[in-house]
Motif scaffolding. Structure first.
Motif, short mmCIF file in Angstrom:
data_model
loop_
_atom_site.label_atom_id
_atom_site.label_comp_id
_atom_site.label_asym_id
_atom_site.label_seq_id
_atom_site.Cartn_x
_atom_site.Cartn_y
_atom_site.Cartn_z
N UNK A 98 6.02 17.45 7.91
CA UNK A 98 7.08 17.05 8.84
C UNK A 98 8.24 16.30 8.23
N UNK A 99 8.46 16.53 6.93
CA UNK A 99 9.59 15.87 6.27
C UNK A 99 9.33 14.46 5.80
N UNK A 100 8.10 13.99 5.89
CA UNK A 100 7.78 12.64 5.43
C UNK A 100 8.01 12.51 3.92
N UNK A 101 8.43 11.34 3.50
CA UNK A 101 8.62 11.06 2.08
C UNK A 101 8.64 9.56 1.86
N UNK A 102 8.77 9.17 0.61
CA UNK A 102 8.91 7.76 0.29
C UNK A 102 7.77 6.91 0.77
N UNK A 103 8.10 5.71 1.29
CA UNK A 103 7.09 4.74 1.70
C UNK A 103 6.24 5.25 2.86
N UNK A 104 6.86 6.03 3.76
CA UNK A 104 6.09 6.57 4.89
C UNK A 104 4.98 7.51 4.41
N UNK A 105 5.31 8.33 3.42
CA UNK A 105 4.31 9.25 2.88
C UNK A 105 3.23 8.47 2.12
N UNK A 106 3.63 7.47 1.37
CA UNK A 106 2.64 6.65 0.66
C UNK A 106 1.69 5.97 1.65
N UNK A 107 2.22 5.51 2.77
CA UNK A 107 1.37 4.89 3.79
C UNK A 107 0.39 5.90 4.36
N UNK A 108 0.85 7.13 4.60
CA UNK A 108 -0.02 8.17 5.13
C UNK A 108 -1.15 8.48 4.14
N UNK A 109 -0.80 8.62 2.88
CA UNK A 109 -1.81 8.88 1.85
C UNK A 109 -2.79 7.71 1.78
N UNK A 110 -2.25 6.49 1.82
CA UNK A 110 -3.09 5.31 1.73
C UNK A 110 -4.09 5.21 2.88
N UNK A 111 -3.69 5.66 4.07
CA UNK A 111 -4.61 5.63 5.22
C UNK A 111 -5.79 6.58 5.00
N UNK A 112 -5.52 7.70 4.35
CA UNK A 112 -6.62 8.64 4.09
C UNK A 112 -7.60 8.04 3.08
N UNK A 113 -7.07 7.41 2.07
CA UNK A 113 -7.92 6.75 1.08
C UNK A 113 -8.78 5.69 1.76
N UNK A 114 -8.17 4.90 2.64
CA UNK A 114 -8.91 3.82 3.30
C UNK A 114 -10.04 4.36 4.16
N UNK A 115 -9.78 5.44 4.90
CA UNK A 115 -10.80 6.02 5.77
C UNK A 115 -12.00 6.50 4.96
N UNK A 116 -11.74 7.24 3.89
CA UNK A 116 -12.84 7.83 3.14
C UNK A 116 -13.52 6.81 2.22
N UNK A 117 -12.76 5.80 1.81
CA UNK A 117 -13.39 4.73 1.04
C UNK A 117 -14.39 3.98 1.93
N UNK A 118 -14.00 3.72 3.17
CA UNK A 118 -14.91 3.03 4.09
C UNK A 118 -16.15 3.88 4.38
#
Length: 265
Positions: free
Chosen positions: A55-75
């Motif tokens: 959907x055109x995400x980039x920059x800090x917004x994209x990093x936040x999205x990636x980080x949320x996936x890491x957090x979910x699967x790390x937990x």
């Protein structure tokens, strides 16, 4: 094929096969949405992050999205694959995934082509080999043992994953083995994604001593015939370097690449 043909086939792939969510969802599997992407949890091997586009995400917004996936699967303590395509945007997405701890595995080619030419051919196997459709857990375990032996790491969970798919909808997948006496020498399965014109081919790993004898080609032809019987007009395969040339000779066209980026807690 012209560039336009390849673009048309890629567009059909993007529109019909992405994000590629399980339908119906097997027991024990969950699908969650997060912005433009989906998380598939509880699969037999590892979770999956998938989407049609970001959907055109980039920059800090994209990093936040990636980080949320890491957090979910790390937990969850569960590894996860981010299924990255070669034409995905933004262009720096691979670098952002690496920075978040994702590690790329081997790149594969996404090939797409018509069912009809393959479905009109007869599958030909060497003497002493037969093709057989299987449904029992014992046969699925034999396939998992073959895959574990060939790939060098434990793939026992494959049997459970296939069994759960077949239980959820027996008409959505067909599993085929190539056997010599009582030995599984190769195996492949075909899925029929709901609401599409596609059938998708998976598996095909073959014991070394049985390679270059037409077994993989026969498995492709057999499954193409199954797809044709169900009214599917297009085939799609994620292919490694060894199988891509053969699939090209059978009329399938590379339209993009796909690389699993894997995060392991």
């Amino acid at each position: 094929m012209t560039d336009l043909d390849e673009l048309t086939l890629r567009s059909a792939y993007d529109t019909q096969l992405r994000p590629g969510l399980p339908d119906p969802v097997p027991d024990g599997v969950e699908v969650e949405s997060d912005g433009p992407l989906f998380r598939v949890l509880g699969r037999h091997d590892r979770g999956l992050v998938t989407y049609r586009d970001l959907g055109g995400l980039g920059g800090a917004e994209l990093d936040d999205l990636i980080g949320r996936q890491v957090a979910v699967f790390r937990e969850r303590g569960e590894p996860v694959e981010w299924k990255l395509h070669g034409h995905d945007e933004p262009a720096d997405l691979p670098q952002r995934l690496r920075a978040a701890g994702f590690v790329p595995e081997d790149e594969e080619s996404v090939l797409v082509g018509p069912v009809a030419p393959l479905a009109s051919a007869l599958p030909v196997v060497p003497d002493g080999v037969r093709l057989r459709e299987v449904t029992t857990r014992a046969d699925l375990d034999r396939i998992a043992e073959l895959e574990t032996e060939l790939w060098g790491h434990d793939l026992a969970g494959l049997a459970e994953g296939l069994e759960r798919e077949m239980t959820a909808d027996p008409q959505a997948i067909t599993v085929v083995v190539a056997e010599a006496d009582e030995t599984v020498v190769s195996a492949g399965w075909v899925r029929y994604p709901a609401g599409t014109t596609f059938a998708t081919l998976w598996g095909g790993s073959t014991r070394p001593q049985w390679r270059r004898q037409g077994i993989y080609r026969a498995l492709v032809t057999y499954r193409a015939r199954l797809a044709g019987q169900r009214g599917r007009t297009m085939l799609q395969v994620d292919a490694g370097a060894e199988s891509r040339p053969l699939l090209g000779r059978l009329g399938l066209v590379p339209v993009t690449t796909t690389t699993p980026y894997v995060y392991t807690p």
